[in-house]
Design a protein around this motif. Structure first.
Motif, mmCIF file in Angstrom:
data_model
loop_
_atom_site.group_PDB
_atom_site.id
_atom_site.type_symbol
_atom_site.label_atom_id
_atom_site.label_comp_id
_atom_site.label_asym_id
_atom_site.label_seq_id
_atom_site.Cartn_x
_atom_site.Cartn_y
_atom_site.Cartn_z
ATOM 1 N N GLN A 42 0.815 -1.214 0.000
ATOM 2 C CA GLN A 42 0.000 0.000 0.000
ATOM 3 C C GLN A 42 0.848 1.262 0.000
ATOM 4 O OE1 GLN A 42 -2.507 -2.022 -1.000
ATOM 5 N NE2 GLN A 42 -3.585 -0.162 -0.365
ATOM 6 N N ALA A 43 1.986 1.239 0.674
ATOM 7 C CA ALA A 43 2.875 2.405 0.668
ATOM 8 C C ALA A 43 3.383 2.683 -0.738
ATOM 9 C CB ALA A 43 4.042 2.179 1.628
ATOM 10 N N GLU A 44 3.741 1.638 -1.476
ATOM 11 C CA GLU A 44 4.221 1.842 -2.837
ATOM 12 C C GLU A 44 3.115 2.366 -3.753
ATOM 13 O OE1 GLU A 44 8.169 -0.719 -3.475
ATOM 14 O OE2 GLU A 44 6.314 -1.766 -4.070
ATOM 15 N N ARG A 45 1.877 1.941 -3.504
ATOM 16 C CA ARG A 45 0.759 2.447 -4.302
ATOM 17 C C ARG A 45 0.442 3.910 -3.997
ATOM 18 N NH1 ARG A 45 0.662 -2.669 -4.857
ATOM 19 N NH2 ARG A 45 -0.594 -3.798 -6.400
ATOM 20 N N ALA A 46 0.794 4.366 -2.797
ATOM 21 C CA ALA A 46 0.569 5.766 -2.433
ATOM 22 C C ALA A 46 1.692 6.679 -2.921
ATOM 23 C CB ALA A 46 0.430 5.893 -0.917
ATOM 24 N N SER A 47 2.780 6.085 -3.378
ATOM 25 C CA SER A 47 3.954 6.855 -3.787
ATOM 26 C C SER A 47 3.677 7.691 -5.030
ATOM 27 C CB SER A 47 5.119 5.897 -4.043
ATOM 28 O OG SER A 47 6.202 6.569 -4.650
ATOM 29 N N ALA A 48 4.328 8.843 -5.101
ATOM 30 C CA ALA A 48 4.231 9.697 -6.278
ATOM 31 C C ALA A 48 5.490 9.610 -7.142
ATOM 32 C CB ALA A 48 4.000 11.146 -5.858
ATOM 33 N N ILE A 49 6.456 8.762 -6.748
ATOM 34 C CA ILE A 49 7.681 8.586 -7.536
ATOM 35 C C ILE A 49 7.504 7.337 -8.385
ATOM 36 C CG2 ILE A 49 10.177 8.247 -7.473
ATOM 37 C CD1 ILE A 49 10.273 9.668 -4.820
ATOM 38 N N ALA A 50 7.125 7.518 -9.617
ATOM 39 C CA ALA A 50 6.878 6.392 -10.509
ATOM 40 C C ALA A 50 8.169 5.610 -10.736
ATOM 41 C CB ALA A 50 6.317 6.886 -11.835
ATOM 42 N N GLY A 51 8.104 4.298 -10.559
ATOM 43 C CA GLY A 51 9.275 3.464 -10.770
ATOM 44 C C GLY A 51 10.359 3.647 -9.732
ATOM 45 N N GLY A 52 10.021 4.269 -8.591
ATOM 46 C CA GLY A 52 11.009 4.506 -7.554
ATOM 47 C C GLY A 52 11.382 3.241 -6.805
ATOM 48 N N GLN A 53 12.316 3.371 -5.877
ATOM 49 C CA GLN A 53 12.761 2.255 -5.063
ATOM 50 C C GLN A 53 12.570 2.576 -3.586
ATOM 51 O OE1 GLN A 53 17.028 1.579 -5.367
ATOM 52 N NE2 GLN A 53 17.378 3.711 -5.969
ATOM 53 N N THR A 54 12.151 1.575 -2.825
ATOM 54 C CA THR A 54 12.009 1.720 -1.375
ATOM 55 C C THR A 54 13.310 1.285 -0.738
ATOM 56 O OG1 THR A 54 9.653 1.212 -1.575
ATOM 57 C CG2 THR A 54 10.618 1.099 0.620
ATOM 58 N N VAL A 55 13.953 2.184 0.008
ATOM 59 C CA VAL A 55 15.306 1.912 0.504
ATOM 60 C C VAL A 55 15.363 1.682 2.012
ATOM 61 C CG1 VAL A 55 16.385 3.166 -1.386
ATOM 62 C CG2 VAL A 55 15.849 4.380 0.737
ATOM 63 N N ARG A 56 14.366 2.160 2.744
ATOM 64 C CA ARG A 56 14.320 1.886 4.183
ATOM 65 C C ARG A 56 12.884 1.695 4.601
ATOM 66 N NH1 ARG A 56 14.143 5.619 9.319
ATOM 67 N NH2 ARG A 56 12.017 5.534 8.481
ATOM 68 N N LEU A 57 12.641 0.615 5.367
ATOM 69 C CA LEU A 57 11.310 0.311 5.876
ATOM 70 C C LEU A 57 11.417 0.133 7.381
ATOM 71 C CD1 LEU A 57 11.811 -1.798 3.121
ATOM 72 C CD2 LEU A 57 9.337 -1.490 3.227
ATOM 73 N N ALA A 58 10.755 1.003 8.138
ATOM 74 C CA ALA A 58 10.776 0.943 9.598
ATOM 75 C C ALA A 58 9.369 0.626 10.092
ATOM 76 C CB ALA A 58 11.261 2.263 10.190
ATOM 77 N N TYR A 59 9.212 -0.550 10.697
ATOM 78 C CA TYR A 59 7.916 -1.000 11.194
ATOM 79 C C TYR A 59 7.869 -0.912 12.717
ATOM 80 C CZ TYR A 59 7.179 -3.176 6.608
ATOM 81 O OH TYR A 59 7.017 -3.420 5.270
ATOM 82 N N ASP A 60 6.760 -0.430 13.234
ATOM 83 C CA ASP A 60 6.444 -0.504 14.659
ATOM 84 C C ASP A 60 5.252 -1.438 14.817
ATOM 85 O OD1 ASP A 60 8.330 1.449 15.832
ATOM 86 O OD2 ASP A 60 7.231 2.865 14.573
ATOM 87 N N ILE A 61 5.366 -2.398 15.728
ATOM 88 C CA ILE A 61 4.307 -3.370 15.978
ATOM 89 C C ILE A 61 3.678 -3.017 17.327
ATOM 90 C CG2 ILE A 61 3.736 -5.814 16.192
ATOM 91 C CD1 ILE A 61 6.347 -6.382 14.606
ATOM 92 N N PHE A 62 2.506 -2.393 17.287
ATOM 93 C CA PHE A 62 1.875 -1.900 18.504
ATOM 94 C C PHE A 62 1.126 -2.994 19.263
ATOM 95 C CE2 PHE A 62 1.652 1.912 15.587
ATOM 96 C CZ PHE A 62 2.739 2.558 16.154
ATOM 97 N N ALA A 63 0.578 -3.954 18.523
ATOM 98 C CA ALA A 63 -0.221 -5.020 19.137
ATOM 99 C C ALA A 63 -0.317 -6.161 18.132
ATOM 100 C CB ALA A 63 -1.621 -4.516 19.499
ATOM 101 N N PRO A 64 -0.636 -7.380 18.595
ATOM 102 C CA PRO A 64 -0.805 -8.487 17.651
ATOM 103 C C PRO A 64 -1.904 -8.189 16.637
ATOM 104 C CG PRO A 64 -0.675 -9.302 19.911
ATOM 105 C CD PRO A 64 -0.795 -7.816 20.011
ATOM 106 N N VAL A 65 -1.678 -8.618 15.399
ATOM 107 C CA VAL A 65 -2.662 -8.431 14.332
ATOM 108 C C VAL A 65 -3.538 -9.679 14.259
ATOM 109 C CG1 VAL A 65 -3.023 -8.028 11.873
ATOM 110 C CG2 VAL A 65 -1.080 -6.955 13.046
ATOM 111 N N PRO A 66 -4.850 -9.553 14.456
ATOM 112 C CA PRO A 66 -5.708 -10.744 14.432
ATOM 113 C C PRO A 66 -5.819 -11.350 13.034
ATOM 114 C CG PRO A 66 -7.036 -8.757 14.587
ATOM 115 C CD PRO A 66 -5.613 -8.316 14.730
#
Length: 263
Positions: A42-66
């Motif tokens: 979803q982050a890549e679909r929201a991007s405005a840089i066509a054909g860009g590259q994702t170079v850093r992904l920082a995830y925070d896990i607040f609670a278990p995902v059901p």
């Protein structure tokens, strides 16, 4: 054994997690790898840089995902034509955030002035020469461990210590779509602390509260891998780090902070 065709099925307002997302700690909670990949999608679909590259992904896990319906909302925090920061937040039955991704994306171009440096491959053997293995600690037969084909060059799912493993997808991320190499990387990488566990799964929990992935180039090809190691801090915390790679060599690194306590 018949497996679901995908980790998620589309719904009117989000996605429905299938049994292939089930994690090792509780059959009602997802492994963090599949929602990490969904947030990236979803982050890549929201991007405005066509054909860009994702170079850093920082995830925070607040609670278990059901294991059930989930939704994702996205926003561009720092817009730009060459560099941007995109945020994606996952929720379930209400608007309470369960996982958050902060992704830096950059314009992609070939830079002839900066060739890739040759280095030894991080894996001791390729996927075809490595040992197939299934995790023995999942409480349900159809769960996350069957979403990928696992091949171990060193170490094991089922014994303590560092490990190096290759994976290739056995399913789609979302029904009807091929899983991209970067989505595959995210489905896999959260399991770094699982393949390199230093504690007995039946005696302790060591769930991660975050996931950081830093890439110097995008992953390529059908098989991706990681060389992972977990270090116990002796204070109720631990850290897992991994070198991430494809058939051509290293592509980046990951890190996880683990909360450790007896079962």
């Amino acid at each position: 054994m018949e497996l679901p065709a995908a980790l998620y099925e589309p719904t009117d307002d989000g996605w429905l997690a299938t049994a292939l997302t089930i994690g090792p700690w509780h059959p009602g909670f997802q492994h963090a790898g599949p929602p990490a990949a969904l947030l990236l999608r979803q982050a890549e679909r929201a991007s405005a840089i066509a054909g860009g590259q994702t170079v850093r992904l920082a995830y925070d896990i607040f609670a278990p995902v059901p294991v059930g319906p989930v939704r994702v909302r996205t926003s561009v925090v720092r817009p730009g034509r060459r560099i941007e920061l995109v945020e994606a937040v996952l929720s379930a039955g209400d608007d309470r955030p369960l996982m958050r991704l902060s992704a830096w994306r950059m314009r992609s171009r070939e830079d002839g002035a900066a060739p890739q440096m040759a280095a030894p491959h991080p894996a001791a053997a390729g996927p075809q020469e490595s040992r197939p293995e299934e995790a023995a600690f999942f409480t349900t037969d159809v769960a996350y461990h069957r979403a990928l084909d696992w091949r171990f060059a060193t170490g094991s799912f089922n014994s303590a210590g560092p490990a190096s493993a290759w994976t290739t997808p056995r399913c789609a991320l979302v029904t009807g779509e091929p899983m991209t190499a970067l989505e595959h990387l995210l489905v896999m990488t959260d399991a770094a602390s699982g393949i390199s566990a230093e504690l007995d799964w039946t005696a302790a929990t060591f769930a991660n509260v975050d996931l950081l992935v830093s890439l110097h180039r995008p992953p390529r090809g059908e098989w991706l891998g990681m060389d992972a190691r977990t270090t116990l801090g002796g204070t109720g915390a631990a850290q897992c780090t991994a070198v991430l790679f494809d058939a051509e060599g290293a592509i980046g690194r990951s890190a996880q902070s683990l909360f450790v306590e007896p079962r």
